[in-house]
Design a protein around this motif. Structure first.
Motif, PDB file in Angstrom:
ATOM      1  N   THR A  21      -7.420  26.401  -7.286  1.00  0.00           N
ATOM      2  CA  THR A  21      -6.686  26.299  -6.025  1.00  0.00           C
ATOM      3  C   THR A  21      -6.301  24.863  -5.685  1.00  0.00           C
ATOM      4  O   THR A  21      -6.167  24.480  -4.519  1.00  0.00           O
ATOM      5  N   ARG A  24      -3.201  24.626  -3.608  1.00  0.00           N
ATOM      6  CA  ARG A  24      -3.284  25.145  -2.249  1.00  0.00           C
ATOM      7  C   ARG A  24      -4.371  24.417  -1.464  1.00  0.00           C
ATOM      8  O   ARG A  24      -4.101  23.534  -0.678  1.00  0.00           O
ATOM      9  N   ASP A  25      -5.628  24.705  -1.736  1.00  0.00           N
ATOM     10  CA  ASP A  25      -6.713  24.036  -1.005  1.00  0.00           C
ATOM     11  C   ASP A  25      -6.788  22.560  -1.380  1.00  0.00           C
ATOM     12  O   ASP A  25      -7.056  21.701  -0.551  1.00  0.00           O
ATOM     13  N   GLN A  28      -4.602  20.424   0.569  1.00  0.00           N
ATOM     14  CA  GLN A  28      -5.005  20.277   1.964  1.00  0.00           C
ATOM     15  C   GLN A  28      -5.937  19.078   2.165  1.00  0.00           C
ATOM     16  O   GLN A  28      -6.357  18.793   3.290  1.00  0.00           O
ATOM     17  N   THR A  29      -6.232  18.356   1.071  1.00  0.00           N
ATOM     18  CA  THR A  29      -6.975  17.104   1.200  1.00  0.00           C
ATOM     19  C   THR A  29      -6.169  16.154   2.074  1.00  0.00           C
ATOM     20  O   THR A  29      -4.979  15.949   1.823  1.00  0.00           O
ATOM     21  N   THR A 178     -17.078  28.597   3.598  1.00  0.00           N
ATOM     22  CA  THR A 178     -15.934  27.897   4.177  1.00  0.00           C
ATOM     23  C   THR A 178     -16.259  26.502   4.688  1.00  0.00           C
ATOM     24  O   THR A 178     -15.438  25.584   4.569  1.00  0.00           O
ATOM     25  N   HIS A 205     -15.939  30.911  -3.507  1.00  0.00           N
ATOM     26  CA  HIS A 205     -15.154  29.721  -3.135  1.00  0.00           C
ATOM     27  C   HIS A 205     -16.066  28.827  -2.298  1.00  0.00           C
ATOM     28  O   HIS A 205     -16.394  29.161  -1.154  1.00  0.00           O
ATOM     29  N   HIS A 207     -17.238  25.068  -0.567  1.00  0.00           N
ATOM     30  CA  HIS A 207     -16.870  23.729  -0.100  1.00  0.00           C
ATOM     31  C   HIS A 207     -18.063  22.785  -0.222  1.00  0.00           C
ATOM     32  O   HIS A 207     -19.213  23.203  -0.330  1.00  0.00           O
ATOM     33  N   THR A 231     -11.211  23.300  -7.865  1.00  0.00           N
ATOM     34  CA  THR A 231     -10.057  22.411  -7.841  1.00  0.00           C
ATOM     35  C   THR A 231     -10.322  21.267  -8.812  1.00  0.00           C
ATOM     36  O   THR A 231     -11.472  20.905  -9.075  1.00  0.00           O
ATOM     37  N   GLY A 236      -9.853  18.962  -1.846  1.00  0.00           N
ATOM     38  CA  GLY A 236      -9.895  20.032  -0.858  1.00  0.00           C
ATOM     39  C   GLY A 236     -10.180  19.518   0.532  1.00  0.00           C
ATOM     40  O   GLY A 236     -10.356  18.317   0.759  1.00  0.00           O
ATOM     41  N   GLU A 237     -10.206  20.443   1.488  1.00  0.00           N
ATOM     42  CA  GLU A 237     -10.487  20.104   2.884  1.00  0.00           C
ATOM     43  C   GLU A 237     -11.795  19.321   3.013  1.00  0.00           C
ATOM     44  O   GLU A 237     -12.766  19.579   2.300  1.00  0.00           O
ATOM     45  N   ASN A 241     -13.804  20.780  -2.629  1.00  0.00           N
ATOM     46  CA  ASN A 241     -14.270  22.048  -3.185  1.00  0.00           C
ATOM     47  C   ASN A 241     -15.094  21.818  -4.447  1.00  0.00           C
ATOM     48  O   ASN A 241     -15.299  20.683  -4.872  1.00  0.00           O
TER      49      ASN A 241
END
Length: 509
Positions: A21, A24-25, A28-29, A178, A205, A207, A231, A236-237, A241
């Motif tokens: 991801t 996508r994810d 989002q970094t 999450t 998934h 984090h 990833t 990631g956020e 991830n």
């Protein structure tokens, strides 16, 4: 020598698929926004290394995202191309219009998420889950369902949501940690229960808020998950991830679980994402970092020279992941490492000379200065009374044009193998332009690997010390340095020194 192997016979025949991801994810970094062409190249790279499924994006979020996802679908990759959708039919329709192979729908299930983000009752979430999954399956062969914030959801209720999704046609269910709050022991218990109580393949998934994303991912696979979301470089956020390279190599080497990933291309893939994201790979990053297979300590260097498994895992070698082993110079360096590094460039000091070379290297290191490969060879030449090696490139002149309304441009004139060459290039700044111009002169493919600068005196006329590392097309890295009050000229000289060093060790360019 393989070293200690931890996996059992039953595990050694098991396979786990990889769902990436990064697009996508990973995007989002904070601070990351991949360009359109970069996204296509990332998708090609992920597919070519064997990633089973690629989350290409969130089509409903913007027109640009829709165009990107459609373009990735049109590449005709071997990987499954997935689009993310909220539990809304219009989001699902947007994914379907892009032609994706899989639609990934999600809905929050924890109390804090239900109350504060979607304002739905537990019963409403169950109804929405059944309806949206059934809708996806009416139009698409593959549907992933995620219970967002699963690890903070009451377990009994979570199981009921997953059962509703499975009974409605979900082809795989995802367990997201999450906000990264689970410990591996809790993840093992939860996934084990889901695998036992829900008739559907399980994906996970995780984090990295507490640094447990990879550990939780591996534990989930141990507990029965058949797919893991990752990833590249752990993007990631927030804290990111689960990292692809780490997760894959742990499963492949420690557990003997096959992922289908082309392992020797892990470093290559990591560097591609680092270049496109603008986020550097920490030297101590496991698997892909520059220091992952580097050794400075005399005891360690001596050990790996005799047998690599002494101070490396043994079950994982640098070649397995597309890396290379490197002996580095510092205050802990030993005689065996220095001798081997010199022998690689056909320098064979006597024992007495070797002791003197090691002493000088340590003396410089203790002063806090990084000792480069070029420094070592200069020290050895001085101690051994040798002539300086022939230089393949000699800088004759460099001119810089820059200003508030001018794109920084550099023109370089240099002798390459005795012949005069001139090349010009633009850059993000005068130093970048100068280094690109020098690289443009060369007949061989060489790229800048590392650039560091530090002030070694104070004031507006401070002396700057520049260290540069260059890498050839075969992955060999060599570093050199230069100092002066003109940072552009010092950078150019350091680059020239590094290139000449590479030529000396590896032969003519």
């Amino acid at each position: 020598m393989r070293g200690i192997v931890f996996f059992t016979d039953s595990q050694s025949t098991r396979k786990v698929t990889v769902f990436d991801t990064t697009l996508r994810d990973g995007e989002q970094t904070p601070g990351i926004s991949f360009k359109f062409e970069q996204k296509l190249e990332i998708a090609r790279q992920l597919s070519s290394i064997g990633v089973h499924a690629i989350e290409a994006g969130f089509p409903a979020s913007s027109q640009g995202e829709r165009e990107t996802v459609r373009a990735i679908v049109d590449l005709g990759l071997d990987s499954v191309v997935c689009g993310l959708a909220r539990s809304r039919k219009e989001d699902v329709d947007t994914c379907l219009d892009c032609g994706v192979d899989m639609v990934h729908v999600f809905i929050p299930t924890s109390e804090v998420q239900r109350v504060h983000t979607i304002r739905k009752s537990p019963e409403e979430v169950l109804d929405i889950t059944r309806e949206i999954v059934a809708y996806v399956r009416e139009h698409c062969d593959q549907c992933m369902f995620s219970a967002m914030d699963a690890t903070r959801t009451e377990p009994e209720y979570l199981i009921s949501v997953f059962r509703a999704a499975a009974e409605s046609g979900a082809t795989i269910i995802n367990v997201p940690d999450t906000v990264g709050v689970y410990a591996p022991s809790a993840m093992r218990a939860l996934v084990s229960r889901i695998v036992a109580d829900v008739d559907c393949p399980v994906d996970v998934h995780c984090h990295n808020d507490f640094g447990l994303a990879v550990a939780n991912t591996i534990t989930a696979v141990e507990a029965g998950a058949s797919q893991m979301q990752v990833t590249v470089n752990g993007l990631g956020e927030r804290a990111g991830n689960a990292d692809l390279a780490q997760s894959v190599m742990i499963l492949e080497t420690i557990f003997g679980i096959r992922t289908g990933i082309d392992l020797p291309r892990l470093v290559e893939t990591s560097r591609l994402i680092s270049r496109y994201s603008g986020i550097g790979i920490p030297p101590i990053q496991p698997i892909v970092g520059d220091n992952a297979f580097s050794h400075e300590s005399g005891i360690h260097s001596h050990g790996v020279i005799a047998c690599a498994a002494t101070f490396e895992p043994g079950i994982m070698t640098p070649e397995m992941v597309g890396h290379r082993r490197k002996l580095t110079l510092g205050k802990h360096v030993g005689r065996h490492a220095v001798r081997q590094m010199l022998q690689e460039v056909h320098m064979n000091p006597s024992d007495e000379q070797l002791d003197a070379i090691v002493e000088k290297v340590k003396f410089i290191s203790v002063k806090g200065k990084r000792v480069t490969d070029a420094d070592l060879y200069e020290i050895a030449e001085s101690v051994m009374g040798l002539e300086t090696g022939k230089k393949v490139i000699q800088l004759e002149d460099i001119a810089i044009m820059t200003g508030n309304h001018v794109i920084p441009t550099a023109s370089v004139k240099a002798l390459v193998n005795g012949k005069e060459h001139v090349f010009s290039s633009t850059g993000n700044g005068p130093v970048d332009a100068a280094l690109k111009a020098i690289l443009g002169i060369l007949p061989a493919r060489i790229q800048l690997k590392e650039f560091n600068i530090e002030a070694i005196s104070g004031g507006s006329d401070a002396i700057g010390h520049v260290t540069i590392a260059v890498e050839d097309e075969h992955g060999h890295v060599f570093d050199a340095s230069a100092s002066g009050d003109d940072i552009v000229l010092s950078s150019a000289e350091a680059m020239i020194n590094a290139i000449n060093l590479l030529q000396r060790v590896k032969g003519p360019l």
